[in-house]
Design an enzyme around this catalytic site. Structure first.
Site, PDB file in Angstrom:
ATOM      1  N   TYR A   1       1.585   7.344  14.525  1.00  0.00           N
ATOM      2  CA  TYR A   1       0.588   6.467  14.203  1.00  0.00           C
ATOM      3  C   TYR A   1      -0.876   7.200  14.733  1.00  0.00           C
ATOM      4  O   TYR A   1      -1.783   6.844  13.861  1.00  0.00           O
ATOM      5  CB  TYR A   1       0.630   5.153  15.342  1.00  0.00           C
TER       6      TYR A   1
ATOM      7  N   ILE B   1      -6.124  -5.021  21.159  1.00  0.00           N
ATOM      8  CA  ILE B   1      -6.607  -6.427  20.510  1.00  0.00           C
ATOM      9  C   ILE B   1      -5.562  -7.338  20.934  1.00  0.00           C
ATOM     10  O   ILE B   1      -4.253  -7.149  20.554  1.00  0.00           O
ATOM     11  CB  ILE B   1      -6.998  -6.129  18.809  1.00  0.00           C
TER      12      ILE B   1
ATOM     13  N   ALA C   1      -1.493  10.361  14.468  1.00  0.00           N
ATOM     14  CA  ALA C   1      -1.890  11.193  13.238  1.00  0.00           C
ATOM     15  C   ALA C   1      -2.495  10.657  12.276  1.00  0.00           C
ATOM     16  O   ALA C   1      -3.374  10.928  11.616  1.00  0.00           O
ATOM     17  CB  ALA C   1      -0.733  11.885  12.923  1.00  0.00           C
TER      18      ALA C   1
ATOM     19  N   ASN D   1      -1.993   8.921  22.166  1.00  0.00           N
ATOM     20  CA  ASN D   1      -1.118   7.783  23.047  1.00  0.00           C
ATOM     21  C   ASN D   1       0.125   8.257  23.049  1.00  0.00           C
ATOM     22  O   ASN D   1       0.876   8.228  22.058  1.00  0.00           O
ATOM     23  CB  ASN D   1      -1.471   6.432  22.433  1.00  0.00           C
TER      24      ASN D   1
ATOM     25  N   VAL E   1       0.948  -1.109   0.030  1.00  0.00           N
ATOM     26  CA  VAL E   1      -0.039   0.214  -0.277  1.00  0.00           C
ATOM     27  C   VAL E   1       0.836   1.207  -0.072  1.00  0.00           C
ATOM     28  O   VAL E   1       0.246   2.225  -0.367  1.00  0.00           O
ATOM     29  CB  VAL E   1      -1.020  -0.007   1.175  1.00  0.00           C
TER      30      VAL E   1
ATOM     31  N   LYS F   1      -4.081   7.580  12.086  1.00  0.00           N
ATOM     32  CA  LYS F   1      -5.411   7.061  12.488  1.00  0.00           C
ATOM     33  C   LYS F   1      -6.272   8.055  12.709  1.00  0.00           C
ATOM     34  O   LYS F   1      -7.577   8.001  12.178  1.00  0.00           O
ATOM     35  CB  LYS F   1      -5.205   6.082  13.577  1.00  0.00           C
TER      36      LYS F   1
HETATM   37  P1  NAP Z   1      -0.386  -7.084  12.190  1.00  0.00           P
HETATM   38  O1  NAP Z   1      -0.266  -8.423  12.705  1.00  0.00           O
HETATM   39  O2  NAP Z   1       1.125  -6.399  12.117  1.00  0.00           O
HETATM   40  O3  NAP Z   1      -0.540  -7.275  10.357  1.00  0.00           O
HETATM   41  C1  NAP Z   1      -0.539  -6.075   9.496  1.00  0.00           C
HETATM   42  C2  NAP Z   1      -0.991  -6.606   8.171  1.00  0.00           C
HETATM   43  O4  NAP Z   1      -0.656  -5.608   7.429  1.00  0.00           O
HETATM   44  C3  NAP Z   1      -0.048  -7.776   7.656  1.00  0.00           C
HETATM   45  O5  NAP Z   1      -0.903  -8.736   6.852  1.00  0.00           O
HETATM   46  C4  NAP Z   1       1.048  -7.252   6.756  1.00  0.00           C
HETATM   47  O6  NAP Z   1       1.431  -8.051   5.911  1.00  0.00           O
HETATM   48  C5  NAP Z   1       0.204  -6.038   6.277  1.00  0.00           C
HETATM   49  N1  NAP Z   1       0.763  -4.905   5.858  1.00  0.00           N
HETATM   50  C6  NAP Z   1       1.723  -4.213   6.436  1.00  0.00           C
HETATM   51  N2  NAP Z   1       2.458  -3.231   5.591  1.00  0.00           N
HETATM   52  C7  NAP Z   1       1.908  -3.418   4.506  1.00  0.00           C
HETATM   53  C8  NAP Z   1       1.905  -2.754   3.323  1.00  0.00           C
HETATM   54  N3  NAP Z   1       2.886  -1.568   2.811  1.00  0.00           N
HETATM   55  N4  NAP Z   1       1.358  -2.980   2.210  1.00  0.00           N
HETATM   56  C9  NAP Z   1       0.325  -4.059   2.276  1.00  0.00           C
HETATM   57  N5  NAP Z   1       0.292  -4.935   3.356  1.00  0.00           N
HETATM   58  C10 NAP Z   1       0.878  -4.297   4.458  1.00  0.00           C
HETATM   59  O7  NAP Z   1      -1.268  -6.131  12.596  1.00  0.00           O
HETATM   60  P2  NAP Z   1      -2.524  -6.069  13.365  1.00  0.00           P
HETATM   61  O8  NAP Z   1      -2.178  -5.856  14.849  1.00  0.00           O
HETATM   62  O9  NAP Z   1      -3.556  -7.102  12.876  1.00  0.00           O
HETATM   63  O10 NAP Z   1      -3.470  -4.670  12.785  1.00  0.00           O
HETATM   64  C11 NAP Z   1      -4.151  -4.765  11.763  1.00  0.00           C
HETATM   65  C12 NAP Z   1      -4.690  -3.177  11.700  1.00  0.00           C
HETATM   66  O11 NAP Z   1      -5.365  -2.923  12.959  1.00  0.00           O
HETATM   67  C13 NAP Z   1      -3.847  -2.056  11.559  1.00  0.00           C
HETATM   68  O12 NAP Z   1      -4.169  -0.984  10.696  1.00  0.00           O
HETATM   69  C14 NAP Z   1      -3.531  -1.531  13.215  1.00  0.00           C
HETATM   70  O13 NAP Z   1      -3.146  -0.078  13.065  1.00  0.00           O
HETATM   71  C15 NAP Z   1      -5.031  -1.618  13.448  1.00  0.00           C
HETATM   72  N6  NAP Z   1      -5.011  -1.941  15.106  1.00  0.00           N
HETATM   73  C16 NAP Z   1      -4.576  -2.886  15.597  1.00  0.00           C
HETATM   74  C17 NAP Z   1      -4.532  -3.125  17.194  1.00  0.00           C
HETATM   75  C18 NAP Z   1      -3.944  -4.123  18.016  1.00  0.00           C
HETATM   76  O14 NAP Z   1      -4.177  -3.964  19.028  1.00  0.00           O
HETATM   77  N7  NAP Z   1      -3.430  -5.011  17.265  1.00  0.00           N
HETATM   78  C19 NAP Z   1      -5.349  -1.671  17.722  1.00  0.00           C
HETATM   79  C20 NAP Z   1      -6.061  -0.969  16.979  1.00  0.00           C
HETATM   80  C21 NAP Z   1      -5.886  -0.974  15.429  1.00  0.00           C
HETATM   81  P3  NAP Z   1       2.974  -7.771   5.137  1.00  0.00           P
HETATM   82  O15 NAP Z   1       3.909  -7.329   6.033  1.00  0.00           O
HETATM   83  O16 NAP Z   1       3.207  -9.129   4.537  1.00  0.00           O
HETATM   84  O17 NAP Z   1       2.803  -6.675   3.949  1.00  0.00           O
END
Ligand code: NAP
Length: 252
Positions: free
Chosen positions: A159, A192, A161, A153, A67, A163
């Site tokens: 991050y 999460i 900014a 946070n 992306v 979001k």
């Molecule tokens: P994660 O386990 O680190 O997974 C991130 C995913 O995004 C992976 O599939 C990764 O695959 C992909 N990704 C990263 N950079 C990318 C790029 N440049 N192009 C395409 N794909 C990309 O993250 P997560 O914790 O599940 O979080 C998912 C979403 O939820 C994020 O937007 C995060 O900000 C949001 N969120 C998470 C939490 C939490 O507590 N975990 C809380 C609030 C919001 P590749 O690296 O192979 O590209």
């Protein structure tokens, strides 16, 4: 009568669908009947997720996407148009963090997080909207933000900014394309359970849960349920909104 949560016949793109929250969203949308395009940079991981969805009786395929790379996005949409002819649901879930206090935050760290978490959403959504409008689908755009974008946070200025940015972006876009029948919303999760939080000690986990009204960290399923709702016919009159899925970590 088809179920209101059915996504039968819909084509859904989930960015960052190869692990974590995105993987759960991909599985949830597929179990509701959508054909899910699992997009990420690492093709091995997204292919494994797509294969396991298919093994479970769903419909999915892996697609390559960075992306943060402007040339990667049109290439993906060309492929979607050729193979599927349409896109009904976009879930902007790909995201990264690179935490640090502002005084020590490098420009490189700022740029990297903004490029993926905000500019990436712009790049993918713009192509998705073009295809949705061309095919006149009642499209659904759901972006995974964070409550951090609504409350801040310490250590996450970059991050937060990004979001916060996706909220203003989505509200504006909702106003631009509502007349086309396309809805645009944000899901804002709190803490999460992911691979990252598995590393927390029992004590850290308790302290975190103590700040959450519902007394526990959220799961990928908690977020995926909210995404499914916004992607379904149940939410056809919901646009330009932020659905807070934080268990009460944030009650504004
Ligand atoms: P994660 O386990 O680190 O997974 C991130 C995913 O995004 C992976 O599939 C990764 O695959 C992909 N990704 C990263 N950079 C990318 C790029 N440049 N192009 C395409 N794909 C990309 O993250 P997560 O914790 O599940 O979080 C998912 C979403 O939820 C994020 O937007 C995060 O900000 C949001 N969120 C998470 C939490 C939490 O507590 N975990 C809380 C609030 C919001 P590749 O690296 O192979 O590209």
């Amino acid at each position: 009568m088809p179920h209101v949560l059915s996504l039968e016949g819909k084509i859904a793109l989930v960015t960052g669908g190869s692990q974590g929250i995105g993987e759960t969203i991909a599985r949830r949308l597929a179990s509701a009947g959508a054909t899910v395009l699992v997009a990420a940079r690492n093709q091995e991981k997204s292919a494994a997720v797509a294969a396991s969805i298919v093994d479970a009786g769903g419909s999915a395929e892996a697609v390559s996407l960075d992306v943060a790379d402007p040339s990667s996005v049109p290439a993906l949409f060309k492929g979607i148009a050729e193979r599927h002819g349409r896109l009904d649901i976009l879930v902007n879930n790909a995201g990264i963090t690179d935490d640090g206090l502002l005084l020590r935050m490098s420009k490189e760290s700022w740029d990297r997080v903004l490029a993926t978490d905000l500019t990436g959403v712009y790049l993918v959504t713009q192509e998705a909207v073009k295809l949705m409008m061309k095919k006149r689908v009642a499209g659904r755009i759901v972006t995974v933000g964070s409550v951090v974008g609504l409350m801040g946070n310490a250590g996450q200025a970059n991050y937060a900014a990004a979001k916060a940015g996706v909220v203003g972006f989505s509200m504006s876009l909702a106003r631009e394309i509502g007349s086309r029948g396309i809805t645009v919303n944000v899901v804002a999760p709190g803490y999460i359970e992911t691979a990252m939080t598995e590393a927390l000690s029992e004590e850290q986990r308790k302290a975190l849960a103590g700040r959450i009204v519902l007394g526990r960290l959220g799961t990928g399923e908690d977020v995926a349920g909210a995404v499914l709702y916004l992607a379904s016919d149940l939410a056809s009159y919901v646009t330009g909104t932020v659905l807070n899925v934080s268990g009460g970590l944030l009650i504004p």
